[in-house]
Each structure stands twice: as C-alpha cells, then as structure tokens.
Write a protein that holds these residues in place. Structure first.
Motif, short mmCIF file in Angstrom:
data_model
loop_
_atom_site.label_atom_id
_atom_site.label_comp_id
_atom_site.label_asym_id
_atom_site.label_seq_id
_atom_site.Cartn_x
_atom_site.Cartn_y
_atom_site.Cartn_z
N TRP A 169 36.79 -8.42 31.99
CA TRP A 169 35.51 -9.12 31.99
C TRP A 169 35.31 -9.87 33.30
O TRP A 169 34.17 -9.98 33.81
N GLY A 173 32.02 -8.44 34.23
CA GLY A 173 31.03 -9.32 33.60
C GLY A 173 30.15 -10.03 34.61
O GLY A 173 30.58 -10.31 35.74
N TRP A 177 24.58 -12.53 31.97
CA TRP A 177 24.70 -11.98 30.61
C TRP A 177 25.03 -13.06 29.58
O TRP A 177 24.81 -12.87 28.39
N ARG A 297 22.81 -9.95 24.94
CA ARG A 297 23.22 -9.21 26.13
C ARG A 297 24.73 -9.34 26.35
O ARG A 297 25.39 -8.38 26.78
N THR A 300 26.70 -7.41 23.15
CA THR A 300 26.66 -5.94 23.16
C THR A 300 27.52 -5.35 24.28
O THR A 300 27.80 -4.15 24.27
N ARG A 301 27.95 -6.17 25.21
CA ARG A 301 28.84 -5.70 26.27
C ARG A 301 30.29 -6.14 26.04
O ARG A 301 31.22 -5.36 26.26
N LEU A 305 33.96 -3.74 24.82
CA LEU A 305 35.11 -3.85 25.71
C LEU A 305 36.33 -4.36 24.96
O LEU A 305 37.45 -3.84 25.12
#
Length: 325
Positions: A169, A173, A177, A297, A300-301, A305
């Motif tokens: 991340w 990342g 987000w 946002r 969902t990421r 992961l």
C-alpha cells in the motif's frame, strides 16, 4: 440504587438474571421445542461451537472495552517509528499487545491517523490487532488441540500478510483515496461508561455474527452432500478458495472463528489456515466499516489487496509448516 449503577450496569445485570431464570425453567420443565431429524445433529454442532467460542468472545470484548476506557489513545503513536517502512511491522506487532476486535480496530486506526501516525502503520494495526492478539491465539490453541502448529501458522501467516499488504500500500496507495472521518468520541463520559458502552457494542455486534456463523457451519456439516466435502478434501486449491470465500461471507469475530473452521476437520490444514488469516482482515462487515470510515475509493482498493496477500501468505506458510498445501 445509585445513578451510576442504573446508567452503566443495570442492563448487563438484568441480562444475566434473565439468562439464569431461563436456564432454571428449562432445567425443570424441559426443552420448549423438541427437534427431530437433521435438526438434532445441527443443534448439537451449533450449540457446541457457540459454547466453545463464547468465553473467548466475552474476554475479547472485555479487553476491547478496557483498552477504550483506560489506555492512552496516543500510546501507539508515541512508540511507533516515524519511518513508514519501520512503522508497519512495529504497528503490526503492537496489535499483539493492544488487542481489539475487527469492529474496534477501525475507529482506533482512525484515531491513530488523526494523531499523526503514518497511514500505512495505522492500517497495519487495523489488520493485525484482531488477527494476532493473545486471546485469538489462545482460542485457536483450544480449537485445534490436535494441531498445535496451527497457532504458530496463524501468527506467522497473519503478520506476513499484514506487513506485505501495508508495504504494498505504501508503494501503490494514494493519499486522495483515503477520506478519514471523525470517529465516535467519549468526551465527558466516565471510564466505567466508556468501558460498558464499548464492550456491549462489540459483544452485541460480534455475538450476532458468531451465532450466524455457527449456524451456517453446522448446516454445512449436516446438509452439505458428502461428495462436496470429499471434493474439497481431495482438491486443496478448491478448498483454499472455498474457505477464503466462507470467511468473507460469515464475517466472524476473530475470537470465535477458529472454533467454526475446526469443525471442517477433513479439509487441508492450509485451507483452514486461509480461513483464519482472511477472516479477521477481509469480510463483509469490515468492507462496510472501512467504506464508512475511509471512503469507498479506499475500501474497494485496499480490501482486494489484503485478500490477495492473505491467501498468498496462508499458502506459503501452510506449505512450509504443514508440509503440504
């Protein structure tokens, strides 16, 4: 009766009294509803799973309430290195010292971010606290008396998944987000009130998922065709994926999940490990909580992961420690 007792302890006290009365009535009169057919083994499995898991669930929410009421909120931020790379494993290990259930870890991580802890480190605590705390590890040892290596496998695989997820991340990342929101505040409340509100909230929420999870697991054992269980026994990859999906759907409290998955005694230990690693970090209720706390946002990421890292970690550690997939 003092105002403090009425406000803080009256409801839990009445709940215990009601439970004792119901048990006495059942003991004298007998069961109100008599079960037949497949409901008999289902009820036996269901009650057995709940009774085994409940003491650890109660202990877990008690610790969670005590942390909320008595521990300084900035303790972890003070002892965590400022370097994000070093802060991630430090915060992950701190999850063993400052345990909390999945539900409690989300607002705690919010609070840590607001106090200046690096984002990746706060997320490491969010993932690690419900996965590797001492209560969870002891519950796992009790649930797997014939396989003590499961405790070490869960500890190693969970920490590996936490560090891998948060380091990745850091690389992929983006700050935009993440949309942190204000968490629940206990300003002006006594420590007794904070303890009671936190513990009861976690108990009601986690207890409901425990009951649902135990019911589903017992139904799987009783109703699932023998051929399906035989297929999962003989096909390890299918069992791993099935256990990961089951962990996501059941959304169990981490203090109770080992008792549920241990009932699937015929499948591979690595598949059982996948259930134990995925459950505390990726499930339906956590997705909803992370979406509400940090924005959709982010969720969902971050959650896909986390899922990939959890499954990969379980496969690697399971293969090394159990000598098989």
């Amino acid at each position: 009766m003092s105002a403090t007792f009425r406000r803080v302890w009256l409801l839990p006290f009445l709940g215990v009294i009601l439970l004792i009365v119901l048990l006495q009535i059942t003991d004298r009169v007998g069961p109100v509803v008599r079960l037949e057919g497949a409901l008999v083994p289902w009820s036996t499995l269901f009650v057995g799973i709940v009774i085994q898991a409940l003491p650890f669930l109660v202990l877990g929410v008690t610790v969670s309430g005590a942390i909320a009421a008595f521990l300084p909120k900035d303790l972890l931020a003070r002892i965590t290195p400022r370097s994000p790379l070093l802060a991630v494993p430090t915060a992950g290990v701190a999850g063993m010292v400052l345990p909390g259930c999945e539900c409690a870890s989300v607002p705690v991580s919010q609070s840590l971010m607001r106090r200046g802890l690096p984002q990746a480190a706060a997320l490491a605590f969010l993932l690690a606290a419900p996965a590797v705390n001492p209560i969870v590890l002891v519950a796992t040892a009790v649930a797997f008396p014939g396989n003590p290596m499961m405790v070490w496998a869960r500890l190693v695989a969970s920490l590996l998944a936490v560090v891998a997820t948060c380091w990745l991340w850091l690389a992929v990342g983006k700050q935009e987000w993440m949309r942190p929101q204000d968490g629940h505040h206990h300003d002006g409340q006594t420590r007794a009130t904070v303890f009671r509100e936190t513990a009861m909230h976690d108990l009601l929420q986690a207890g409901g998922f425990l009951v649902i999870g135990a019911a589903v697991a017992a139904a799987f054992k009783v109703l699932l065709p023998v051929g399906v269980l035989a297929f999962l026994t003989d096909n390890v990859w299918a069992a791993i994926l099935a256990m990961a999906v089951l962990a996501i759907v059941l959304s169990l409290c981490s203090e109770a999940d080992a008792f549920v998955v241990s009932s699937f005694s015929t499948i591979s230990p690595t598949a059982q490990l996948a259930f134990l690693v995925v459950g505390p970090m990726v499930d339906i209720k956590l997705f909803a909580m992370q979406s509400g706390a940090f924005g959709s946002r982010f969720a969902t990421r971050f959650m896909p992961l986390t899922l990939v890292c959890c499954v990969a970690s379980a496969v690697i550690v399971g293969t090394l420690m159990f000598g098989q997939l």
